[in-house]
Structure formats: C-alpha cells, structure tokens
Enzyme design. Structure first.
Site, PDB file in Angstrom:
ATOM      1  N   GLU A 101      78.218  64.513  21.360  1.00 52.88           N
ATOM      2  CA  GLU A 101      78.612  65.160  20.099  1.00 52.88           C
ATOM      3  C   GLU A 101      77.377  65.696  19.385  1.00 52.88           C
ATOM      4  OE1 GLU A 101      80.900  63.894  15.946  1.00 52.88           O
ATOM      5  OE2 GLU A 101      80.478  62.416  17.484  1.00 52.88           O
TER       6      GLU A 101
ATOM      7  N   ASP B  96      66.773  49.566  20.211  1.00 51.10           N
ATOM      8  CA  ASP B  96      65.913  50.647  19.704  1.00 51.10           C
ATOM      9  C   ASP B  96      66.494  51.231  18.410  1.00 51.10           C
ATOM     10  OD1 ASP B  96      63.789  52.338  19.546  1.00 51.10           O
ATOM     11  OD2 ASP B  96      64.509  53.761  21.027  1.00 51.10           O
TER      12      ASP B  96
END
Length: 734
Positions: free
Chosen positions: A82, A131
C-alpha cells in the site's frame, strides 16, 4: 501473474541495507502503489524476502501496511504494498520542528492507540517487529497509522523470546541489548554485532516508548545537550523529564515503557469495550475512505471503459474497412481477369451499351436539372411570400409597440405634471405660511424693541428725577439742621412717606416689565435665552440701585427700619408667588408646543405612508403592464415558432422526396449492373461451350486423318457453323 512491465516507477522513497522502496503506478488501472526491491545473492536473501512477504500476507490488520502481491524478476525480488500519502512519522516530527509546534493531545493519543493496535496484531501472532522507529511508521491522507518494513520481523515458536543476530536501529534498542555491544559512541547507523542475542516482545515495547516520547518532546529521551544518543545514557541514565502539559497517566505509562528492567515494562492488554469502540471509529473512517476511493475508482473505470469502447469501435471500423477493401480487391482482380479474357468479344457490345447509357444519362440529367430549377423557383417564390408576410407582420407589431410606448410615455408625463403641479401648490402654500410667520415674527420683534426703548427712557427719566430729589434733600437737610428739632421731625415724616411711595412705584413697574418680557420669551423660542440674560442684568442693576437707596434711607431712618424690613419681606413673598405662577404658565405652554409638534409629526408620517401606498400602486400597475407585454411577446414567439415548424416540415418533405428519387435512381443503377453481370456470365458460358465444341472437332479430325480432302471439306463446313452461331448470339444480345 504479476510482471515488472505492468508497472511504471514514479520516484524513489527510500534506500536501506535490505532493499530500496519506490512509488509506482499500475499502468492498467492508474493505482498508486509501493514496491520493495531486494537483490537476491544467495538462499538466505531469498528466505528473508519470502518471510517478509509471508508475514504481510498472513497478518492482515487495519494498522499494518496492506499486501498486494510479490514476484521475482531475474535476480531481484519485488513485494507490492500500500502507498501512504503523508509519508512516515520522521517526516511529521521534522515538520513540527520546523514550525516550532507541538502535537495536540488528541493527535498524540490517536497515534498511540493505533500503534498499540498494530503491535498487538503482531504480538498476538507471536511476531516481534525488532525495528520499531518513526521511519517505519507511515500515515495516510486521513492520518491513519500503518506499520511497515517487516524485513526484520521474526516469529516466536513456543516461547516469548527469539535467539538470533540482533536487528533494528541502535537508537531505539533497549538497554538489555546494548549491554552486549562494545562501548562506543552510537551514531545513526545500522551496525549490529555478529553474535546471536535474545530478543523479546519487551524490546518492541521499549521502542514504542521512545517513539511516543519523541512525538511529545520532538527529542530522543536519552539525548544529551548536543543531541547525541550515547550507549551509557540508555543503559544507566534516566530519561529526560516530560513537559508539565502532558497528562499524569500518560507520563507514568511512558516511564514504565522506558524502564531498564524488561520485566517491569507493560505488555499490550486491551479491554473488549475499548477495542470495540476504537474499532468502530476506525471502521467508520475506513468506510468513508473506501466510499471516496470507490467513487474515484468508479469515475476512473467509467472513463477507461469509455476509452476502451471508443478504441474498440475504431478498431472494428478499421477492420471492416480493411475487409471491404480486401474483398473489393479480390473482386476487382477476378473481374480484371475476366475482362481481359472477354475484352475482344465484348468491345462492340460495350461501345453500344455505353453509347446508349450516355444518351439515357444525358436525358435524365436534363430532366433532373429542369425539375430542380422548377423546384428552386417555387421555393424562392414561397420564401419571398413568407418573408413579405413576416416583414409586414413585424412592421405592424413594431408600430403597435411604438404606439403603446408613446401612450405609456404620455401617461407618465401627465402623471409627472400632475405631481409637479401638486408639489408646486404645496410649495406655494408653504412659502405663504412661512412668509406670514416671518412677518409676524418681525412685527413682534419690532414691538418688543419699541417697548424696551420706552421702558429704558422711562427708567432714565426716573433716575434723573431721583438724582434731583436727592440733591434737593441734601440741601434741605443742611438747612433743616440749623432749624429746630420740631422742623426736623416734621421733615423726617414727610421724607418717609415719599420714600415708601417711590419704592412701591419702582416695584410695580419692575413687575410689569418682567411679565411682558417673560410673555415675549415664551412666544419666541430660541431668542428667549438672550432676552432673559438682558432682563436679568437689568434686574440686577435695578436691585443694586434699590439697595443703595435703601442703605441711604436706612442711615437716615434707623428708627423706622424694622417696619420697612417687614414690608419688604411681604413684597418678596408676593414676588415669589408671581414667579411660581409664571413658571406654571411656561410649563403649560411648553406642553402645548409638544402636543402641536407631535401632531405635525403624525401628519408628516401620514403623508409619507400615503406616498408609499401611491408608489406601490404605481409599481403594481407597471408590473401588470410588463406582464401584458411579456404575454404578448410570448404569443408572438409561439406564432413564429409554429410558422418555422411548418416551414421545416415542408422542407423535410421536399428533402424526403429528393432522397426517395435518389434511392430510385440508385436502385435502377443497381438493376442495370445486375443485368450486365448476368449477361457477362451468359457470355462466359457460351465461350466455354464453344471451346468444348472445338475440342470435339479436333478429336474428329484426328480420327479422319486418312481422308484429308474429305476432312478439309468437313472443316470448312464446321468453321462456318460456329461463325453463324456467334452472329446469332450477338444479335440476341443486342
């Protein structure tokens, strides 16, 4: 199957150690997407890329970046995702720093809630992100958070920890991971130790606390004065205090997330009610966004469909044209071949037929020209008649309109003259009234001035008499001192009587003058104030003179002072009563003036209302006249439209007749062509028969080779017979 050629690269969004991210557009639909391109060198790289794609594909959430597909092209692996229009949180934080602004409390709580939802969706599937940082948190146009970049994410199997090489950005590492790294200043790098370490869900929670702290303060919680983040600060130091504006509950939660001990950090636990409420909010936002997207998609699809349909129609037309051309070319080839074979036979026939056709066409053309010329003349005559009628009607209409305008203009002039006459009469009446008033005022002022002059003269004469009397009294006083006491007493009695009479006379005159002046003041209005001031000054002077006289007389007549004082007090009381009566009279006159002014104002208002009503009536009449004119114009337009409609019908009929005649001509032409083709086919058959007969004759000649002489005779007879047949065929064709 997805292909690289189906997409067009727009721009590069970011580059990292595991790949590069680009904004792309799908060529077929025009949709904006993102692909992550990773170079594959060995099997480990392929495993990492496939694991990221699987995590995105299997873990779908409203707050995770949506997965659209994957494909491999040569030595590169692509993941389609997206596209988030607002960029990442790092861009948002830098924008706030430039503006020197602060995130609002509602915005902060909204981001916090959406981030926790995203992390919860991963942790509930036993996945550690590893992360978490602002660069990996994206935002859409409607400020919906999307967590992405799951390249470092790993699945926990059975336990709540993962043993592997350390992953993530060092500024957002918890202290339990930094203890295992060598002591050094930490810059913004992705250096990691090669030895495997233990990572848990609590590592993500610490990184979440750092992100929320940075959203509030726009700084790292363990940054020093120079903005550098050191390993020792994260391991040993406490985070810098939050601003006082932040709510206490949020402060406590952030400090718990930044705790050094991972066991004391909170895990993501939600109540069902809170989840349900937030989900409903997010769902409503999504529905709105979907509706908007669907509307845009529908518009684009319609536009594309229309383009495709037009393109298809064009292609069909072109194909049909090509097919027609090919068919025509084939037919032309066949015809040319047939013509070549039959040119010699049919030259004479064609010449005759052409000659006949030309004659017929010339005749038909002449007839058509004559008919067209006759029709044109008829149309011109009809149009001239119509134009003459229309012009005559228009002239009549214009004359009628001009007459109506003149009549209206005359009526308006008459009304204006009547109004001017009325206004002139009223002005004359008002002028006469004003002149009368001014004359009355002037007469009244002259009378007052004459009366004042007379009063001034009387006062001067009285003052002179008093002076003479005072002088005589002084002389007499000197003479009387020498005389005896009897004479002095007798003289004093006479002086007292005279003084009392003079005082009475002066007061009576002063009262009369005052009454006259007040009466004049009440009538004159504005000029009253000046006259009152003058009267006051004169009254003050008279009082001073009287006081002087009284002082002199009081010195002379000390014995009779009490009696005189008593009389003066009575006179003052009488004077005070008169003043009160005058004031009451003045108030009554003022009330009458007010009533008169109010009546005048009422009359003026009545006149204004009458004028307004008259103006309204005039406007209504004008509107009625406009409506009538408008209705007449509409009727005239309708009549003209009807006439135009009739003319159009007649023209259409004539055109239809012409078309019908053209169609008949085309049919005749087609019939002629069909007949010609049939004749050509018959001729071809005859030629074939002749050729067949010749072949039979040759065979017979071979058989009769022995008899040459007889064969020659037979050949001559046979050669004559086909010539006779051909002649008969030619006559039949003619």
């Amino acid at each position: 199957m997805l292909k690289k050629s189906d997409y067009r690269v727009v721009r590069a969004l970011g580059h990292g150690s595991f790949g590069s991210v680009f904004q792309i557009t799908e060529i077929a639909s025009g949709k904006q997407l993102v692909w992550k391109r990773m170079t594959i060198v060995n099997d480990e790289d392929r495993k990492m890329a496939l694991s990221e794609a699987e995590i995105l594909q299997n873990n779908k959430s409203d707050y995770l970046v949506e997965y659209y597909g994957q494909f491999e092209d040569e030595s590169e692996f692509y993941i389609l995702m997206e596209y988030c229009e607002k960029g990442d949180l790092r861009k948002y934080i830098n924008h706030l720093r430039e503006l020197k602004a602060i995130t609002s409390e509602d915005m902060l709580l909204d981001i916090f809630a959406q981030l926790t939802e995203a992390i919860f969706s991963l942790h509930s599937a036993n996945i550690i992100h590893r992360d978490l940082k602002p660069e990996n948190v994206f935002m859409t146009d409607n400020f919906i958070i999307k967590l992405g970049d799951l390249g470092m994410a790993r699945v926990i199997m059975g336990t709540q920890q993962h043993l592997s090489r350390i992953g993530g950005t060092i500024q957002y590492f918890p202290p339990e991971l930094l203890i295992q790294i060598e002591e050094s200043e930490i810059a913004k790098t992705d250096l990691r130790p090669q030895e495997p370490v233990i990572q848990t869900k609590q590592c993500d929670m610490f990184s979440l606390g750092v992100i929320i702290y940075e959203l509030i303060t726009l700084k790292h919680p363990f940054a020093d004065q120079n903005g550098e983040v050191l390993r020792t600060n994260i391991i040993k130091c406490k985070p810098n205090p939050l601003p006082n504006n932040t709510p206490e509950s949020l402060k406590q939660l952030i400090m718990q997330l930044l705790c050094k001990d991972p066991t004391q950090r909170p895990s993501i636990q939600k109540n069902k009610k809170e989840k349900h409420q937030k989900k409903n909010k997010i769902k409503n936002q999504k529905k709105k966004n979907k509706k908007e997207k669907n509307q845009k998609k529908n518009k684009k699809e319609k536009h594309q469909k229309n383009k495709k349909e037009k393109h298809q129609k064009k292609n069909k037309k072109e194909k049909n044209k090509k097919n027609k051309k090919e068919k025509q070319q084939k037919k032309n080839k066949v015809k040319n071949q047939q013509k070549k074979n039959n040119n010699e036979k049919h030259q004479k026939k064609n010449k005759k037929e052409k000659h006949q056709k030309l004659n017929k066409e010339e005749k038909n053309q002449k007839k058509n020209k004559k008919e067209k010329h006759q029709k044109k003349n008829q149309k011109e005559k009809q149009q001239k008649k119509k134009n003459n009628k229309g012009k005559h009607q228009k002239k009549n209409k214009k004359e009628k309109q001009q007459k109506n305008k003149k009549e209206k203009h005359q009526k308006k002039k008459k009304k204006e003259k009547n109004q001017k006459n009325k206004n002139g009469k009223q002005q004359k009446k008002n002028k006469v009234k004003n002149q009368k008033k001014n004359n009355n005022k002037e007469k009244h002022q002259k009378k007052e001035e004459e009366e004042e002059k007379k009063e001034d003269e009387k006062k001067e004469e009285e003052e002179k008499k008093e002076k003479k009397k005072d002088h005589k009294d002084k002389k007499e006083d000197k003479d009387k001192k020498e005389d005896k006491d009897k004479k002095d007493k007798h003289h004093k009695e006479k002086g007292k009587d005279e003084s009392s009479e003079e005082d009475k006379k002066g007061q009576v005159q002063h009262d009369k003058n005052k009454e006259k002046k007040e009466h004049h003041k009440e009538k004159d209005g504005k000029g009253e104030e000046k006259k009152e001031e003058k009267d006051k000054d004169e009254h003050h002077k008279d009082k001073k003179k009287e006081e002087k006289k009284k002082d002199k007389k009081h010195e002379d007549d000390k014995d009779k002072g009490k009696k005189d004082h008593h009389k003066k007090e009575e006179d003052k009381k009488d004077h005070h009563k008169k003043d009160e009566d005058k004031k009451d009279h003045h108030k009554k006159e003022e009330g009458e003036k007010k009533v008169e002014t109010e009546k005048k104002e009422d009359k003026k208002e009545d006149k204004k209302e009458d004028k307004k009503e008259h103006h309204k009536k005039d406007e209504e009449k004008k509107e009625e006249e406009k409506k009538k004119d408008h209705s007449k114009k509409e009727e005239e337009k309708k009549d003209e439209k009807k006439k135009d409609h009739k003319d159009k019908k007649e023209d259409k009929k004539e055109e239809e007749k012409k078309d019908h005649s053209k169609k008949d001509e085309k049919k005749d032409h087609k019939d002629k062509k069909d007949k010609d083709e049939k004749k050509e086919e018959g001729e071809k058959k005859d030629d074939k028969k002749d050729h067949h007969k010749k072949d039979e004759k040759k065979e017979k000649e071979d058989k009769k080779g022995k008899k040459k002489e007889k064969g020659d005779d037979s050949d001559k007879g046979e050669e004559k017979s086909p010539n006779v047949v051909q002649a008969q065929d030619i006559k039949g064709d003619a």
